[in-house]
Design a protein around this motif. Structure first.
Motif, mmCIF file in Angstrom:
data_model
loop_
_atom_site.group_PDB
_atom_site.id
_atom_site.type_symbol
_atom_site.label_atom_id
_atom_site.label_comp_id
_atom_site.label_asym_id
_atom_site.label_seq_id
_atom_site.Cartn_x
_atom_site.Cartn_y
_atom_site.Cartn_z
ATOM 1 N N ARG A 8 0.850 -1.199 0.000
ATOM 2 C CA ARG A 8 0.000 0.000 0.000
ATOM 3 C C ARG A 8 0.880 1.241 0.000
ATOM 4 N NH1 ARG A 8 -3.174 2.775 4.452
ATOM 5 N NH2 ARG A 8 -2.016 1.436 5.875
ATOM 6 N N ILE A 9 0.376 2.307 -0.570
ATOM 7 C CA ILE A 9 1.038 3.606 -0.505
ATOM 8 C C ILE A 9 0.072 4.580 0.156
ATOM 9 C CG2 ILE A 9 2.040 5.511 -1.807
ATOM 10 C CD1 ILE A 9 2.733 3.491 -4.006
ATOM 11 N N LEU A 10 0.508 5.177 1.242
ATOM 12 C CA LEU A 10 -0.299 6.170 1.953
ATOM 13 C C LEU A 10 0.244 7.548 1.580
ATOM 14 C CD1 LEU A 10 -2.547 6.548 4.091
ATOM 15 C CD2 LEU A 10 -0.765 6.459 5.843
ATOM 16 N N ALA A 11 -0.563 8.326 0.888
ATOM 17 C CA ALA A 11 -0.084 9.589 0.333
ATOM 18 C C ALA A 11 0.229 10.628 1.404
ATOM 19 C CB ALA A 11 -1.105 10.152 -0.645
ATOM 20 N N PHE A 12 -0.408 10.519 2.565
ATOM 21 C CA PHE A 12 -0.145 11.497 3.620
ATOM 22 C C PHE A 12 -0.281 10.841 4.983
ATOM 23 C CE2 PHE A 12 -1.708 14.434 6.854
ATOM 24 C CZ PHE A 12 -0.687 15.366 6.859
ATOM 25 N N SER A 13 0.706 11.074 5.828
ATOM 26 C CA SER A 13 0.667 10.601 7.215
ATOM 27 C C SER A 13 1.411 11.599 8.081
ATOM 28 C CB SER A 13 1.332 9.219 7.342
ATOM 29 O OG SER A 13 1.496 8.867 8.709
ATOM 30 N N CYS A 14 0.913 11.773 9.306
ATOM 31 C CA CYS A 14 1.615 12.624 10.274
ATOM 32 C C CYS A 14 2.047 11.818 11.496
ATOM 33 C CB CYS A 14 0.740 13.803 10.687
ATOM 34 S SG CYS A 14 -0.834 13.329 11.431
ATOM 35 N N VAL A 15 2.004 10.474 11.410
ATOM 36 C CA VAL A 15 2.379 9.620 12.540
ATOM 37 C C VAL A 15 3.502 8.650 12.183
ATOM 38 C CG1 VAL A 15 0.107 9.752 13.612
ATOM 39 C CG2 VAL A 15 0.588 7.906 12.005
ATOM 40 N N ASP A 16 4.043 8.731 10.986
ATOM 41 C CA ASP A 16 5.106 7.819 10.558
ATOM 42 C C ASP A 16 6.415 8.567 10.366
ATOM 43 O OD1 ASP A 16 3.781 5.036 9.905
ATOM 44 O OD2 ASP A 16 2.381 6.560 9.206
ATOM 45 N N GLY A 17 6.711 9.409 11.332
ATOM 46 C CA GLY A 17 7.890 10.252 11.264
ATOM 47 C C GLY A 17 7.484 11.710 11.331
ATOM 48 N N PRO A 18 8.465 12.609 11.430
ATOM 49 C CA PRO A 18 8.150 14.035 11.609
ATOM 50 C C PRO A 18 7.560 14.676 10.366
ATOM 51 C CG PRO A 18 10.512 13.698 11.322
ATOM 52 C CD PRO A 18 9.914 12.340 11.462
#
Length: 294
Positions: free
Chosen positions: A13-23
């Motif tokens: 899977r590709i998640l285009a946006f995350s704010c919990v998988d690194g800064p």
């Protein structure tokens, strides 16, 4: 001389946006395949690789999955992206904990996908599964991301279980900013219960990454009644203090959401357990990231 080619990567899977998988804001690539078999995995569909058995086909309500003849008499599972609704109803029916919707990507294809979102990103995180299982592809992709002016500014992090031989780390560390490392248990027998593997290589990786200045975060999935006992906590404190420039520790609460039937046999970890453990580790001088108990 043109660089040698690398095999395409299997991507769950590709998640285009995350704010919990690194800064910051990050695109996350979940590579397919893992060298641990954790019953408590929150992405259990990323563990195995499809063997084309077809058990998933009849469980797709939209007719996106089918078995087709490939070379010779061998059949291959096919997913029609036009019909797939991403409902994930096929996932529990794979006997190998694989994702029937995993896709094969060339380096150039993933670089283009990342470049498309680059203006809104601070970085890219390589997760899984276990990203380092596809380390040659990963190293080449990082090299190409660095060369492409559209993506060169993006930070690059690996989210890893640490089950990688010491000799394989240097090539990756030349091309990434850091590693977020999951440690499941310090006691060998507890670690085997939670992962099916020894933790010797994981602990070696933690020390190697810390010495290289590339260990940016330690993660501990707290499974109440399994790896939260006094001996485990004390061993974790000793490990953290033994690391040069130890990184912050993130405590993650084990929940049943998203896990397989095997994982639901483990009890969920309560918020009070997390709060008590967080307080105890802070008193022991461990630098901790903010606790999230939702």
């Amino acid at each position: 001389m043109a660089p040698a080619s690398v095999r395409p990567a299997s991507v769950s899977r590709i998640l285009a946006f995350s704010c919990v998988d690194g800064p910051g804001s990050r695109l996350v690539i979940f590579f397919q395949g893992c060298n641990m078999d954790c019953p408590g995995c929150h992405n259990p569909q990323t563990i195995g690789q499809c063997n084309q058995c077809g058990d998933c086909v009849t469980h797709c309500p939209n007719g996106a999955l089918s078995l087709e003849h490939g070379l010779g008499q061998r059949k291959r599972r096919r997913c029609d992206r036009r019909l797939c609704q991403g409902c994930d109803l096929c996932l529990p029916h794979c006997p190998r904990s694989a994702n029937p919707n995993a896709q094969s990507f060339e380096v150039s294809e993933l670089v283009e996908r990342i470049a498309l979102h680059a203006p809104l990103l601070d970085g890219v995180t390589f997760s899984g599964g276990e990203a380092t299982l596809q380390r040659q592809f990963l190293a080449r992709m990082c090299q190409e991301l660095d060369r492409d002016p559209r993506t060169a500014q993006l930070g690059r992090l690996i989210d890893s279980n640490g089950l990688l031989a010491a000799g394989h780390w240097p090539t990756l560390l030349e091309r990434v900013d850091g590693v977020m490392l999951d440690i499941k248990a310090l006691d060998g027998s507890i670690h085997r219960r939670l992962t099916g593997r020894s933790n010797a290589m994981v602990l070696e990786s933690a020390r190697l990454l810390a010495r290289a200045g590339k260990l940016i975060e330690l993660r501990w999935l707290v499974v109440e009644g399994v790896n939260d006992g006094d001996a485990e906590v004390e061993a974790l404190v000793r490990l953290w203090h033994s690391l040069p420039s130890p990184p912050p520790l993130r405590l993650n609460r084990f929940r049943h959401h998203g896990v397989s039937a095997r994982g639901r046999a483990l009890g969920e970890t309560g918020p009070s357990t997390m709060e008590a453990l967080h307080h105890r580790l802070a008193l022991a001088g461990v630098s901790l990231l903010p606790l999230v108990t939702l």
